[in-house]
Design a protein around this motif. Structure first.
Motif, PDB file in Angstrom:
ATOM      1  N   SER A  33       0.848  -1.198   0.000  1.00  0.00           N
ATOM      2  CA  SER A  33       0.000   0.000   0.000  1.00  0.00           C
ATOM      3  C   SER A  33       0.875   1.236   0.000  1.00  0.00           C
ATOM      4  O   SER A  33       2.078   1.175   0.298  1.00  0.00           O
ATOM      5  N   ARG A  35       0.727   3.707   2.066  1.00  0.00           N
ATOM      6  CA  ARG A  35       1.156   4.002   3.438  1.00  0.00           C
ATOM      7  C   ARG A  35       2.318   3.100   3.861  1.00  0.00           C
ATOM      8  O   ARG A  35       3.284   3.556   4.482  1.00  0.00           O
ATOM      9  N   ARG A  39       6.104   4.365   4.710  1.00  0.00           N
ATOM     10  CA  ARG A  39       6.745   4.025   5.987  1.00  0.00           C
ATOM     11  C   ARG A  39       8.112   3.379   5.758  1.00  0.00           C
ATOM     12  O   ARG A  39       9.071   3.666   6.483  1.00  0.00           O
ATOM     13  N   PRO A  45       2.941   9.692   2.886  1.00  0.00           N
ATOM     14  CA  PRO A  45       2.273   9.221   1.671  1.00  0.00           C
ATOM     15  C   PRO A  45       2.067  10.337   0.644  1.00  0.00           C
ATOM     16  O   PRO A  45       2.159  10.103  -0.561  1.00  0.00           O
TER      17      PRO A  45
END
Length: 205
Positions: A33, A35, A39, A45
């Motif tokens: 994803s 996000r 990370r 994002p």
């Protein structure tokens, strides 16, 4: 490789591609994803959205890198050996690539390719280049093939190779005398049968 949007730093782009590569070595693409990726590279994002425009475009960059890796594997095999051995080597290399980078390979075929713009053109050119190598080898093997025949046969043949690879990855090829059928052996049989028929075409004197 196509450049990220808005003149984003090349260093960040390299980090993103490296993070995607590490992720796809262990996990299927659908688990990745925006996000999670942000990370991994230590940014927000929104920074990735500014860089690529969308998560979809980001994945298209991954697909371009996959095609480049596949081309790097295939290109050396088109420069030596007899045509039949070359085609068998290409098919086996394709199978080995799919085994080695299964999640990356899956992303390439399960996720829609780009539909427009520079990413679409780059992907189309790279895919066409791979097909042209197969077609050129078929023409070398059987010079009587015209351009249309070579184009159709190249795609038919490689579609069959792709199907065997897909079934092999999913372990859906069945068994013989208690043992799983070997994809490499089936690929050799496919190429041998196809090329034998091509060599003895009834319209070739």
């Amino acid at each position: 490789m196509a450049r990220p949007r808005q003149h984003a730093p090349e260093a960040l782009h390299a980090q993103v591609m490296a993070a995607c590569d590490a992720w796809l070595q262990e996990h299927p693409a659908h688990t990745l994803s925006l996000r999670a990726l942000a990370r991994e590279v230590g940014c927000a994002p929104s920074t990735l959205l500014k860089l690529y425009g969308s998560f979809s475009n980001l994945l298209q960059h991954v697909n371009i890198e996959t095609l480049a890796r596949l081309r790097a594997v295939i290109e050396p095999l088109t420069e030596s050996a007899a045509p039949e051995q070359r085609l068998k080597a290409l098919a086996r290399a394709y199978w080995q690539f799919a085994q080695r980078d299964a999640f990356r390979w899956q992303l390439l075929f399960d996720y829609p390719l780009a539909q427009e713009g520079e990413l679409d053109q780059r992907q189309s050119d790279m895919i066409e280049g791979l097909f042209l190598r197969v077609e050129a080898t078929l023409r070398e093997y059987q010079p009587a093939l015209d351009d249309q025949e070579a184009r159709r046969l190249g795609r038919t043949l490689w579609g069959s190779v792709h199907g065997l690879v897909q079934l092999g990855l999913n372990e859906r090829l069945g068994y013989w005398q208690g043992q799983q059928l070997e994809v490499g052996e089936l690929l050799d049989q496919l190429l041998h049968t196809t090329l034998a028929g091509l060599k003895h075409r009834p319209d070739v004197t």
